[in-house]
Design a protein around this motif. Sequence first.
Motif, PDB file in Angstrom:
ATOM      1  N   VAL A 231     -43.875 -31.420  58.069  1.00 56.15           N
ATOM      2  CA  VAL A 231     -43.500 -30.086  57.594  1.00 56.15           C
ATOM      3  C   VAL A 231     -42.768 -29.266  58.644  1.00 56.15           C
ATOM      4  N   GLY A 232     -42.525 -29.850  59.825  1.00 57.71           N
ATOM      5  CA  GLY A 232     -41.693 -29.177  60.805  1.00 57.71           C
ATOM      6  C   GLY A 232     -42.413 -28.342  61.842  1.00 57.71           C
ATOM      7  N   CYS A 233     -43.739 -28.487  61.972  1.00 57.59           N
ATOM      8  CA  CYS A 233     -44.486 -27.712  62.979  1.00 57.59           C
ATOM      9  C   CYS A 233     -43.991 -28.020  64.389  1.00 57.59           C
ATOM     10  N   ALA A 234     -43.546 -29.272  64.592  1.00 60.54           N
ATOM     11  CA  ALA A 234     -43.110 -29.697  65.931  1.00 60.54           C
ATOM     12  C   ALA A 234     -41.904 -28.911  66.413  1.00 60.54           C
ATOM     13  N   GLY A 235     -41.148 -28.351  65.498  1.00 64.92           N
ATOM     14  CA  GLY A 235     -39.970 -27.598  65.888  1.00 64.92           C
ATOM     15  C   GLY A 235     -40.291 -26.438  66.811  1.00 64.92           C
ATOM     16  N   CYS A 236     -41.475 -25.849  66.661  1.00 64.71           N
ATOM     17  CA  CYS A 236     -41.867 -24.715  67.502  1.00 64.71           C
ATOM     18  C   CYS A 236     -42.984 -25.068  68.476  1.00 64.71           C
ATOM     19  N   HIS A 237     -43.944 -25.893  68.038  1.00 60.36           N
ATOM     20  CA  HIS A 237     -45.104 -26.205  68.873  1.00 60.36           C
ATOM     21  C   HIS A 237     -44.958 -27.519  69.646  1.00 60.36           C
ATOM     22  N   GLY A 238     -43.839 -28.248  69.459  1.00 57.37           N
ATOM     23  CA  GLY A 238     -43.658 -29.519  70.149  1.00 57.37           C
ATOM     24  C   GLY A 238     -44.265 -30.669  69.372  1.00 57.37           C
ATOM     25  N   SER A 239     -43.702 -31.852  69.531  1.00 50.81           N
ATOM     26  CA  SER A 239     -44.154 -33.003  68.749  1.00 50.81           C
ATOM     27  C   SER A 239     -45.594 -33.375  69.046  1.00 50.81           C
ATOM     28  N   GLY A 240     -46.038 -33.117  70.285  1.00 49.89           N
ATOM     29  CA  GLY A 240     -47.423 -33.417  70.643  1.00 49.89           C
ATOM     30  C   GLY A 240     -48.311 -32.194  70.708  1.00 49.89           C
TER      31      GLY A 240
END
Length: 322
Positions: A58-67
Amino acid sequence: MGRDRSTFLGTWWLRGILALTVATVLMGTPSLGFSIGQNPYTGDAEAAQEGHQLYLKVGCAGCHGSGGGGGMCPSLTDCNWQWGGDDETLFRLIKGELPQQTMLRVFGSVLTDDQVWKIITWIRFINRCSETTNAIVAGSDSTPATSGTGVITGVVRHASVAQFETVVYIDDDVPGWKPSGPLTAVMDQKDKTFIPHVLPVVVGTKVEFLNSDPFEHNVYSPEGGYDLGMAPQGKKIVYTFKKPGVYTQLCRPHPEMLAFVVVLKNPFFAKTDKEGRFRIEGVPAGTWHLKVWNERLKPQEAEKRYTVEVRAGQEVSVTLEP
């Protein structure tokens, strides 16, 4: 006297119904038969892995990073929680139910309650704060496998990072990595603004463009060669990005609107903070090549590659100077 008593009881009966109604609205009604404050997947390693896939999807990694190490938005691995780190608060935050939150509320309509709990379970696995990490997870031998992976941290030194959203990413095909299912991300259109302004996604991701304004919007891209037409309030129009690259997003009725979808080869990327700092977790051991992108970098700066050696179980720090 009897009439007064009847009126008195009737008044309190109505007050009771009103109080119960307000409480129901404020607390919500769980859809899976458990209380909002109870995570049914506590300590479940399989659910945590599913949660990480949903987080990427859902694209959370775009702001919080992939890890989950942070970037434009805070890290999920430390003890610093803006609104609180308990399960109930995280659940309501992801669902968009906290009045004071600044995080996008759109995820509440994209994720089911069950999916939100799985994402929270994954957060518990990666969070290093003993006060908020679930005790069962902390002492479990069944945590998601992290052997063979390391962490890349560093800083991008360029005047533009303080003003423009900047993405750091591995520009290589990563052997063995593939998504476990369809990937979806969301870009909202609200107050004549694309939110987020920069959306990094993995190739193959279906991006849903949601119109949250009370008038029509459009989405088109010169690089992508697509025009998705007009959308009224509440409607989603979608596009699947099949090739890596940077795609400008524009709206014909509102030429002041501008955003970018950055399509990458793998999920190992992060946005920097205003000081240029970034963190990419869960990177497979090996030699990789980093790139940096933001809308103000010159082509030769954005094409510059930085070699980094990642060792299993270790953290490597780099300085990138486009």
